[in-house]
Write a protein that holds these residues in place. Sequence first.
Motif, mmCIF file in Angstrom:
data_model
loop_
_atom_site.group_PDB
_atom_site.id
_atom_site.type_symbol
_atom_site.label_atom_id
_atom_site.label_comp_id
_atom_site.label_asym_id
_atom_site.label_seq_id
_atom_site.Cartn_x
_atom_site.Cartn_y
_atom_site.Cartn_z
ATOM 1 N N LEU A 51 -60.494 -74.873 -34.013
ATOM 2 C CA LEU A 51 -59.353 -74.494 -34.839
ATOM 3 C C LEU A 51 -58.599 -73.335 -34.196
ATOM 4 O O LEU A 51 -59.145 -72.635 -33.325
ATOM 5 N N PRO A 52 -57.351 -73.108 -34.609
ATOM 6 C CA PRO A 52 -56.610 -71.956 -34.082
ATOM 7 C C PRO A 52 -57.351 -70.654 -34.368
ATOM 8 O O PRO A 52 -58.078 -70.524 -35.352
ATOM 9 N N GLY A 53 -57.177 -69.690 -33.479
ATOM 10 C CA GLY A 53 -57.801 -68.383 -33.663
ATOM 11 C C GLY A 53 -59.225 -68.318 -33.174
ATOM 12 O O GLY A 53 -59.938 -67.355 -33.477
ATOM 13 N N GLY A 54 -59.684 -69.336 -32.449
ATOM 14 C CA GLY A 54 -61.017 -69.311 -31.883
ATOM 15 C C GLY A 54 -62.111 -69.775 -32.809
ATOM 16 O O GLY A 54 -63.293 -69.733 -32.465
ATOM 17 N N ARG A 55 -61.771 -70.230 -34.023
ATOM 18 C CA ARG A 55 -62.788 -70.718 -34.943
ATOM 19 C C ARG A 55 -63.178 -72.153 -34.586
ATOM 20 O O ARG A 55 -62.393 -72.896 -34.013
ATOM 21 N N THR A 56 -64.391 -72.560 -34.967
ATOM 22 C CA THR A 56 -64.872 -73.913 -34.705
ATOM 23 C C THR A 56 -65.603 -74.439 -35.924
ATOM 24 O O THR A 56 -66.427 -73.729 -36.518
ATOM 25 N N ILE A 57 -65.288 -75.663 -36.321
ATOM 26 C CA ILE A 57 -66.090 -76.362 -37.317
ATOM 27 C C ILE A 57 -67.213 -77.059 -36.560
ATOM 28 O O ILE A 57 -66.969 -77.971 -35.759
ATOM 29 N N ALA A 58 -68.433 -76.630 -36.761
ATOM 30 C CA ALA A 58 -69.559 -77.178 -36.009
ATOM 31 C C ALA A 58 -69.894 -78.580 -36.502
ATOM 32 O O ALA A 58 -70.034 -78.810 -37.701
ATOM 33 N N GLY A 59 -69.986 -79.516 -35.579
ATOM 34 C CA GLY A 59 -70.366 -80.877 -35.909
ATOM 35 C C GLY A 59 -71.635 -81.277 -35.183
ATOM 36 O O GLY A 59 -72.286 -80.458 -34.526
ATOM 37 N N LEU A 60 -71.999 -82.549 -35.291
ATOM 38 C CA LEU A 60 -73.196 -83.032 -34.613
ATOM 39 C C LEU A 60 -73.052 -82.952 -33.101
ATOM 40 O O LEU A 60 -74.030 -82.699 -32.395
ATOM 41 N N ILE A 61 -71.855 -83.165 -32.605
ATOM 42 C CA ILE A 61 -71.618 -83.149 -31.165
ATOM 43 C C ILE A 61 -70.909 -81.843 -30.810
ATOM 44 O O ILE A 61 -69.798 -81.584 -31.263
ATOM 45 N N PRO A 62 -71.519 -80.991 -29.996
ATOM 46 C CA PRO A 62 -70.904 -79.704 -29.656
ATOM 47 C C PRO A 62 -69.639 -79.874 -28.816
ATOM 48 O O PRO A 62 -69.467 -80.869 -28.115
ATOM 49 N N VAL A 63 -68.785 -78.867 -28.863
ATOM 50 C CA VAL A 63 -67.521 -78.918 -28.127
ATOM 51 C C VAL A 63 -67.770 -79.038 -26.632
ATOM 52 O O VAL A 63 -67.083 -79.806 -25.935
ATOM 53 N N ASN A 64 -68.752 -78.269 -26.093
ATOM 54 C CA ASN A 64 -68.946 -78.320 -24.644
ATOM 55 C C ASN A 64 -69.444 -79.706 -24.197
ATOM 56 O O ASN A 64 -69.178 -80.136 -23.073
ATOM 57 N N ALA A 65 -70.141 -80.451 -25.069
ATOM 58 C CA ALA A 65 -70.537 -81.817 -24.724
ATOM 59 C C ALA A 65 -69.333 -82.750 -24.740
ATOM 60 O O ALA A 65 -69.169 -83.595 -23.853
ATOM 61 N N LEU A 66 -68.476 -82.594 -25.742
ATOM 62 C CA LEU A 66 -67.269 -83.414 -25.817
ATOM 63 C C LEU A 66 -66.347 -83.142 -24.639
ATOM 64 O O LEU A 66 -65.796 -84.061 -24.019
ATOM 65 N N ARG A 67 -66.213 -81.851 -24.301
ATOM 66 C CA ARG A 67 -65.374 -81.499 -23.155
ATOM 67 C C ARG A 67 -66.009 -81.995 -21.846
ATOM 68 O O ARG A 67 -65.313 -82.411 -20.925
ATOM 69 N N GLY A 68 -67.345 -81.969 -21.794
ATOM 70 C CA GLY A 68 -68.030 -82.449 -20.608
ATOM 71 C C GLY A 68 -67.772 -83.926 -20.343
ATOM 72 O O GLY A 68 -67.691 -84.360 -19.194
ATOM 73 N N ARG A 69 -67.631 -84.718 -21.388
ATOM 74 C CA ARG A 69 -67.323 -86.135 -21.214
ATOM 75 C C ARG A 69 -65.942 -86.320 -20.608
ATOM 76 O O ARG A 69 -65.753 -87.137 -19.707
ATOM 77 N N PHE A 70 -64.970 -85.549 -21.070
ATOM 78 C CA PHE A 70 -63.623 -85.611 -20.475
ATOM 79 C C PHE A 70 -63.679 -85.247 -18.995
ATOM 80 O O PHE A 70 -63.021 -85.875 -18.158
#
Length: 467
Positions: A51-70
């Motif tokens: 989210l804007p401002g550096g906040r994150t809604i934590a889900g089952l799949i972490p952001v760094n894993a999703l970004r790693g796939r890209f």
Amino acid sequence: MVCHRCPGRFPEEAEDRTEHVSGRVDPLFHALTQSQRERIEQGAWYHSIELPGGRTIAGLIPVNALRGRFEAFGIPADLRGKRVLDIGAATGWCTFELERRGADVVAVDCVEYEDFRAAHQLLESRAEYLVLDMEEMTPERLGRFDLVLFFGVLYHLRHPLLGLERVLALTLDTAFVESYVCDADRSEAERAANGAYMEFYETDELGGQIDNWAGPTTNCLLALCRASGFVRVGLHYLQDRRAGVICRRRWDREAMGAAAAPWISAAVNNRSGQPFFDRAKDEYLCVYFKSARETLRREDVRVELGGFGVPVLKVTDLGRGQWQANLKFPYGVGAGAHDVRLWVEGSTASEPFSVTVGAAREEAAALDESVPDLYLISNGTAPDAVFRGHRNEQLVCWFRLPTRNLKSNQVRARIGAEEAEVAFLTPHGADWQASVRLPASLAPGEHEVRLRTVNSEWSNELRLTRA
């Protein structure tokens, strides 16, 4: 019923979970899937969302894993001016990341995710969100896309190859495909030697879910992508039971050279021998061409239809420099006329040969009494007008006629005293090419060749030789 997607973890988050029981339940995959399902039912989001401002809604799949796939796929950081389709969008991280990179994005899933709607609002996203099944996704409904993401969907489909054909029809350039594979536990050498097959899951054998239908081997996943019509298919990663494959629609033009181009004598439907195709049928394209190459492999031949590559299934040497290439006619080709071109590795591209799809065949125009100007004849399998009785020989007649709307049933050929059938007729600029089947009873010797239309007199005479 929610279609939970394949686990999206990459090495930095993933534990070593590689046990697999071939053809039966994969116990660790089952446990992981059930754990995710329980967390989603308790309110957890599937994808983490930034989210804007550096906040994150934590889900089952972490952001760094999703970004790693890209990153593993090499998806460009700058997508301005690109139209992108995200099939199986789930909570939407991929959609919103594509949008952040400048793309115009359409997101699709088979069920509506409330979390996607909430994230869409929080991010003030402009991405279009649609709830559709694969069978509902057509170019007529959605248009076509420069890039298509197809993550964690294939093994949910009852008909995986048909699903990939739908993806092909929607793709202008590149599709990124990720799927569960059933041989991820094997070594690289074992996977390379493994066959191209799929495990079929009749009920809930895979992950305890009744909407998981098939688990392809890695080789099978690559073969499915090629068989659907993509011409350049490459495995880019294999991690945690998932394989990532990049599928491209166009040939690499760097393989072209300065050698003489092949010459297409005909491109026809293998059922009818005519250059017409029905969108509702499962049809095959036969391309007959001449090449100076003494040997050709299937991998050497590049065929394009309407600018897109088409995989060659088989190449046959017909003798005397004449070749035949057989191809599956691609799914989703629009109605109308389309140019077929062909080149071989190291050559330039051929002149186009036009084929027609669907109801775009126009009614034949009324003809006046103009007489065809017949100026060249040749054996379709040789550079001269000598015929030797071979099965694949056809008489090719080049003529001029001041009309642009002429059908094969409006043209007649005469060889000696016998009339012969015009198999197909193709416009070439201001000229026409008629391919004529020789009468089986044609005797050795010289014979006159003439053409006429249904309303004209016979044309001038040229001569062929039956050896």
